[in-house]
Design a protein around this motif. Structure first.
Motif, PDB file in Angstrom:
ATOM      1  N   TYR A 123       0.821  -1.212   0.000  1.00 47.81           N
ATOM      2  CA  TYR A 123       0.000   0.000   0.000  1.00 47.81           C
ATOM      3  C   TYR A 123       0.854   1.262   0.000  1.00 47.81           C
ATOM      4  CZ  TYR A 123      -3.101   3.649   1.715  1.00 47.81           C
ATOM      5  OH  TYR A 123      -3.780   4.822   1.871  1.00 47.81           O
ATOM      6  N   TRP A 124       1.753   1.384   0.969  1.00 45.39           N
ATOM      7  CA  TRP A 124       2.531   2.613   1.091  1.00 45.39           C
ATOM      8  C   TRP A 124       3.505   2.806  -0.066  1.00 45.39           C
ATOM      9  CZ3 TRP A 124       0.771   6.497   3.421  1.00 45.39           C
ATOM     10  CH2 TRP A 124       0.018   6.366   4.576  1.00 45.39           C
ATOM     11  N   LYS A 125       4.068   1.732  -0.588  1.00 48.97           N
ATOM     12  CA  LYS A 125       4.950   1.877  -1.746  1.00 48.97           C
ATOM     13  C   LYS A 125       4.198   2.447  -2.947  1.00 48.97           C
ATOM     14  CE  LYS A 125       8.561  -1.547  -0.970  1.00 48.97           C
ATOM     15  NZ  LYS A 125       9.088  -2.851  -1.411  1.00 48.97           N
ATOM     16  N   MET A 126       2.928   2.074  -3.069  1.00 49.42           N
ATOM     17  CA  MET A 126       2.122   2.548  -4.175  1.00 49.42           C
ATOM     18  C   MET A 126       1.607   3.968  -3.917  1.00 49.42           C
ATOM     19  SD  MET A 126      -1.291   0.848  -5.838  1.00 49.42           S
ATOM     20  CE  MET A 126      -2.309   1.165  -4.406  1.00 49.42           C
ATOM     21  N   VAL A 127       1.108   4.234  -2.726  1.00 46.18           N
ATOM     22  CA  VAL A 127       0.455   5.500  -2.416  1.00 46.18           C
ATOM     23  C   VAL A 127       1.451   6.615  -2.095  1.00 46.18           C
ATOM     24  CG1 VAL A 127      -1.087   6.627  -0.765  1.00 46.18           C
ATOM     25  CG2 VAL A 127      -1.658   4.379  -1.663  1.00 46.18           C
ATOM     26  N   ASP A 128       2.452   6.290  -1.280  1.00 44.03           N
ATOM     27  CA  ASP A 128       3.385   7.326  -0.840  1.00 44.03           C
ATOM     28  C   ASP A 128       4.720   6.671  -0.471  1.00 44.03           C
ATOM     29  OD1 ASP A 128       4.745   9.445   0.327  1.00 44.03           O
ATOM     30  OD2 ASP A 128       3.058  10.079   1.573  1.00 44.03           O
ATOM     31  N   PRO A 129       5.572   6.449  -1.465  1.00 41.43           N
ATOM     32  CA  PRO A 129       6.848   5.768  -1.209  1.00 41.43           C
ATOM     33  C   PRO A 129       7.694   6.447  -0.138  1.00 41.43           C
ATOM     34  CG  PRO A 129       6.481   5.973  -3.558  1.00 41.43           C
ATOM     35  CD  PRO A 129       5.399   6.772  -2.878  1.00 41.43           C
ATOM     36  N   LYS A 130       7.652   7.765  -0.076  1.00 40.33           N
ATOM     37  CA  LYS A 130       8.413   8.480   0.944  1.00 40.33           C
ATOM     38  C   LYS A 130       7.910   8.112   2.346  1.00 40.33           C
ATOM     39  CE  LYS A 130       9.757  13.055   2.470  1.00 40.33           C
ATOM     40  NZ  LYS A 130       9.578  14.493   2.316  1.00 40.33           N
ATOM     41  N   ARG A 131       6.597   8.024   2.491  1.00 39.20           N
ATOM     42  CA  ARG A 131       6.021   7.632   3.783  1.00 39.20           C
ATOM     43  C   ARG A 131       6.447   6.209   4.142  1.00 39.20           C
ATOM     44  NH1 ARG A 131       4.997   7.988   8.764  1.00 39.20           N
ATOM     45  NH2 ARG A 131       3.036   7.176   9.484  1.00 39.20           N
ATOM     46  N   TRP A 132       6.515   5.328   3.152  1.00 36.81           N
ATOM     47  CA  TRP A 132       6.947   3.955   3.416  1.00 36.81           C
ATOM     48  C   TRP A 132       8.363   3.940   3.980  1.00 36.81           C
ATOM     49  CZ3 TRP A 132       5.778  -0.406   5.094  1.00 36.81           C
ATOM     50  CH2 TRP A 132       6.644  -1.498   4.974  1.00 36.81           C
ATOM     51  N   GLU A 133       9.237   4.759   3.437  1.00 32.05           N
ATOM     52  CA  GLU A 133      10.606   4.840   3.947  1.00 32.05           C
ATOM     53  C   GLU A 133      10.621   5.341   5.396  1.00 32.05           C
ATOM     54  OE1 GLU A 133      13.297   3.576   2.529  1.00 32.05           O
ATOM     55  OE2 GLU A 133      11.986   2.935   0.905  1.00 32.05           O
ATOM     56  N   GLU A 134       9.747   6.303   5.719  1.00 32.49           N
ATOM     57  CA  GLU A 134       9.644   6.797   7.097  1.00 32.49           C
ATOM     58  C   GLU A 134       9.160   5.701   8.041  1.00 32.49           C
ATOM     59  OE1 GLU A 134       7.005  10.108   6.778  1.00 32.49           O
ATOM     60  OE2 GLU A 134       8.479  11.377   5.798  1.00 32.49           O
ATOM     61  N   ILE A 135       8.181   4.925   7.592  1.00 35.92           N
ATOM     62  CA  ILE A 135       7.645   3.826   8.407  1.00 35.92           C
ATOM     63  C   ILE A 135       8.730   2.790   8.665  1.00 35.92           C
ATOM     64  CG2 ILE A 135       6.038   1.869   8.395  1.00 35.92           C
ATOM     65  CD1 ILE A 135       4.077   3.747   6.862  1.00 35.92           C
ATOM     66  N   LYS A 136       9.463   2.414   7.616  1.00 39.15           N
ATOM     67  CA  LYS A 136      10.544   1.431   7.788  1.00 39.15           C
ATOM     68  C   LYS A 136      11.582   1.947   8.783  1.00 39.15           C
ATOM     69  CE  LYS A 136      12.146   0.593   3.747  1.00 39.15           C
ATOM     70  NZ  LYS A 136      12.729   0.112   2.497  1.00 39.15           N
ATOM     71  N   GLN A 137      11.928   3.220   8.664  1.00 46.35           N
ATOM     72  CA  GLN A 137      12.921   3.805   9.566  1.00 46.35           C
ATOM     73  C   GLN A 137      12.407   3.802  11.014  1.00 46.35           C
ATOM     74  OE1 GLN A 137      15.981   4.548   8.531  1.00 46.35           O
ATOM     75  NE2 GLN A 137      16.545   4.923  10.636  1.00 46.35           N
ATOM     76  N   TYR A 138      11.146   4.135  11.186  1.00 46.87           N
ATOM     77  CA  TYR A 138      10.539   4.142  12.514  1.00 46.87           C
ATOM     78  C   TYR A 138      10.604   2.738  13.131  1.00 46.87           C
ATOM     79  CZ  TYR A 138       6.942   4.119  16.109  1.00 46.87           C
ATOM     80  OH  TYR A 138       6.256   3.944  17.288  1.00 46.87           O
TER      81      TYR A 138
END
Length: 93
Positions: free
Chosen positions: A74-89
């Protein structure tokens, strides 16, 4: 927003509009469902409303915050930058 979705596997197509807040431990979701004529199907108490309410209620109730497969796609498709933030968190937890 999802268009022309057969939610109840009965051949009837719906438009689903959702909004919500998702965190790893909590979820808030709101749902609007329109029929093929763009009529809100959740306004009147009937069998269709009950079935749709139960369908989404089960999805929310059975939400598993540990199951992250969906979130990645979902996040890779919708907002890749947000996905990177989630992974970092998650990495820093």
């Amino acid at each position: 927003m999802w268009n022309n979705i057969d939610l109840l596997s009965n051949g009837k197509k719906y438009t689903v509009l959702t909004n919500g807040l998702e965190e790893w431990k909590h979820i808030y979701a709101s749902v609007m469902i329109l029929d093929e004529k763009e009529k809100d199907v959740l306004t009147e108490q009937n069998e269709e409303k009950i079935a749709l309410t139960n369908f989404f209620g089960e999805l929310i109730k059975n939400h598993n915050p540990e199951k992250k497969d969906f979130y990645e796609v979902y996040w890779k498709m919708v907002d890749p930058k947000r996905w990177e933030e989630i992974k970092q968190y998650q990495k820093n937890r």
